[in-house]
Design an enzyme around this catalytic site. Structure first.
Site, mmCIF file in Angstrom:
data_model
loop_
_atom_site.group_PDB
_atom_site.id
_atom_site.type_symbol
_atom_site.label_atom_id
_atom_site.label_comp_id
_atom_site.label_asym_id
_atom_site.label_seq_id
_atom_site.Cartn_x
_atom_site.Cartn_y
_atom_site.Cartn_z
ATOM 1 N N THR A 156 0.947 -1.089 0.023
ATOM 2 C CA THR A 156 0.020 -0.175 0.029
ATOM 3 C C THR A 156 0.966 1.387 -0.138
ATOM 4 O OG1 THR A 156 0.036 -0.235 2.463
ATOM 5 C CG2 THR A 156 -2.130 -1.308 1.087
ATOM 6 N N LYS A 182 3.825 -6.787 4.346
ATOM 7 C CA LYS A 182 3.572 -5.393 3.797
ATOM 8 C C LYS A 182 3.495 -4.780 5.077
ATOM 9 C CE LYS A 182 0.084 -3.598 3.232
ATOM 10 N NZ LYS A 182 -0.561 -2.739 4.286
ATOM 11 N N THR A 193 1.669 -9.165 11.870
ATOM 12 C CA THR A 193 2.192 -7.929 11.076
ATOM 13 C C THR A 193 1.004 -7.478 10.412
ATOM 14 O OG1 THR A 193 3.863 -7.374 9.255
ATOM 15 C CG2 THR A 193 2.620 -9.544 9.066
ATOM 16 N N GLU A 279 6.589 4.692 7.020
ATOM 17 C CA GLU A 279 6.293 5.936 6.393
ATOM 18 C C GLU A 279 7.337 7.032 6.967
ATOM 19 O OE1 GLU A 279 1.591 4.987 5.923
ATOM 20 O OE2 GLU A 279 2.232 6.032 7.320
ATOM 21 N N ASN A 403 0.290 10.474 5.650
ATOM 22 C CA ASN A 403 -0.816 10.249 5.930
ATOM 23 C C ASN A 403 -1.826 11.281 5.976
ATOM 24 O OD1 ASN A 403 -1.020 7.445 7.931
ATOM 25 N ND2 ASN A 403 1.295 8.272 8.077
ATOM 26 N N SER A 408 -5.800 10.910 -1.024
ATOM 27 C CA SER A 408 -5.876 12.127 -1.966
ATOM 28 C C SER A 408 -5.141 11.619 -3.291
ATOM 29 C CB SER A 408 -5.316 13.328 -1.498
ATOM 30 O OG SER A 408 -3.913 13.148 -1.343
#
Length: 408
Positions: A156, A182, A193, A279, A403, A408
């Protein structure tokens, strides 16, 4: 920006006998992006799973647990990205069941022998028309060397695929272990996970496999955190196809320890890869708590430090404002903690001793360590002999951007 994330080349990824994988573009996540993955397992394969402890359990998690509880064989897995099918109520549950039924027709296996997985945006209906339309292409793509495509297909916000593959000698036989995972945000699994699939061609008896899945999750995926959030969809699946000619029936078998250790190493690597690709991460941090009275309090302290936004942002800035670590230790929930016995190291630098600043500590030494991409934080509580470790990362500006812009 991934932190020292090592990804094997496609040629280095070893197929696991008894596992075929196909990937397709279903248009669930984004146009032109592989987002639908199917695993087909050979007859006789054993499968066990560990799932999220979030009370808001996604529909596919509920279906997986129900199908595994029936005790029958599992012949296939199906994974979609771009939509979590969580917070979708009864319609979402039906969609997860219908996904299994649709794949079952294509593979000629009962729906209850299929496990569904979803990851992506919560509170949005699963686009069943696109998902079911993409299944034939995923089935047509089934092949033994599909792991690399699958690692991409389940991503993702990940920036890189997460894959582990190795061969080990077990009882004089060559055993293959390959897995993918992932996850990059909403990561404090508390079970496994975000999504993880680990397979071996060794044979493992079903009751032992269930216990082993729990143990593997506990020493690997339960020791990572990015942001302290536990997903609604966390799932870890352990597969043993039995194709290698090695079968382990009990923990007392001579081959069990070697196989368990090899699987644990693979699971730990897959878990750490999630943190390395978190991230916006720029630092990979190991929080090790020593001299705890028990595992529970060691983890309380480790997670308090690892979850602290003030600690994480200080590491991003390479700012040795290390009182933030002491504050996190203090609110970790150990009511009878004697802070006068506490010691704190940053890498090889002793920062605090006897609950206060080390008289020889120089801030420049702390900053030198904090500028490194990989950092060890050691905390000695002076309460006992138990130690445990949690892996985490820093918080950067990019974490907020990713985030804030996710939908968007």
């Amino acid at each position: 920006m991934a932190v020292n994330l090592q990804i094997p080349s496609e040629s280095e990824i070893l197929p696991v006998a008894g596992v075929e994988i196909g990937v397709a573009e279903a248009g669930i996540r984004k146009a032109g992006r592989r987002d639908l993955t199917v695993f087909r397992l050979a007859p006789g394969s054993a499968v066990a799973g560990v799932f999220t402890r979030n009370r808001f359990r996604a529909a596919p998690v509920q279906v997986c647990e129900a199908h595994l509880a029936q005790g029958g064989p599992i012949r296939a897995l199906v994974v979609n990205t771009g939509n979590a099918n969580a917070g979708t109520g009864a319609p979402g549950l039906k969609n997860a069941q219908d996904t299994c039924a649709a794949l079952g027709k294509l593979l000629d296996v009962p729906a209850e022998q299929i496990l569904p997985f979803s990851t992506g945006v919560i509170l949005e209906p699963l686009p069943m028309d696109r998902l079911t339309a993409g299944l034939p292409a995923a089935v047509a793509d089934l092949r033994a060397d599909g792991w690399y495509g699958a690692a991409h297909g389940i991503m993702t916000t990940d920036t890189l695929p997460k894959i582990h593959s190795r061969r080990v000698n077990i009882g004089g036989k060559t055993v293959t272990i390959t897995g993918i995972s992932k996850g990059a945000g909403m990561i404090r699994p508390n079970m496994a996970t975000m999504l993880g699939f680990l397979a071996t061609d060794a044979g493992i008896a079903q009751p032992l496999l269930r216990q082993l899945a729990i143990e593997l999750a506990d020493v690997s995926f339960n020791r990572i955190t990015v942001d302290g959030d536990t997903s609604t969809n966390d799932s870890f699946i352990l597969i043993a196809t039995g194709q290698a000619g090695v079968t382990v029936d009990s923990a007392g078998d001579a081959a069990y320890a070697a196989l368990r250790d090899a699987l644990a190493a693979a699971a730990t690597d897959l878990a750490q890869k999630i943190v390395r690709d978190a991230e916006g991460a720029t630092k990979f941090m190991t929080i090790r708590v020593e001299e705890a009275g028990n595992t529970e309090e060691a983890l309380k302290v480790a997670y308090a430090v690892a979850h602290s936004p003030l600690v994480k942002t200080a590491f991003f800035a390479s700012d040795p404002n290390l009182g933030r670590i002491l504050a996190a230790i203090g609110y970790a929930g150990i009511d009878d903690l004697d802070v006068s016995r506490l010691r704190l190291w940053l890498g090889d630098v002793l920062v605090a001793v006897d609950g206060g600043r080390n008289p020889d500590y120089q801030e420049a030494d702390g900053q030198r360590v904090m500028k490194q991409a990989e950092i060890l934080v050691r905390i000695a509580l002076g309460r006992g002999q138990v130690a445990d470790t949690v892996y985490t990362c820093d918080f950067s500006h990019e974490y907020v951007t990713i985030n804030a812009d996710y939908r968007s």
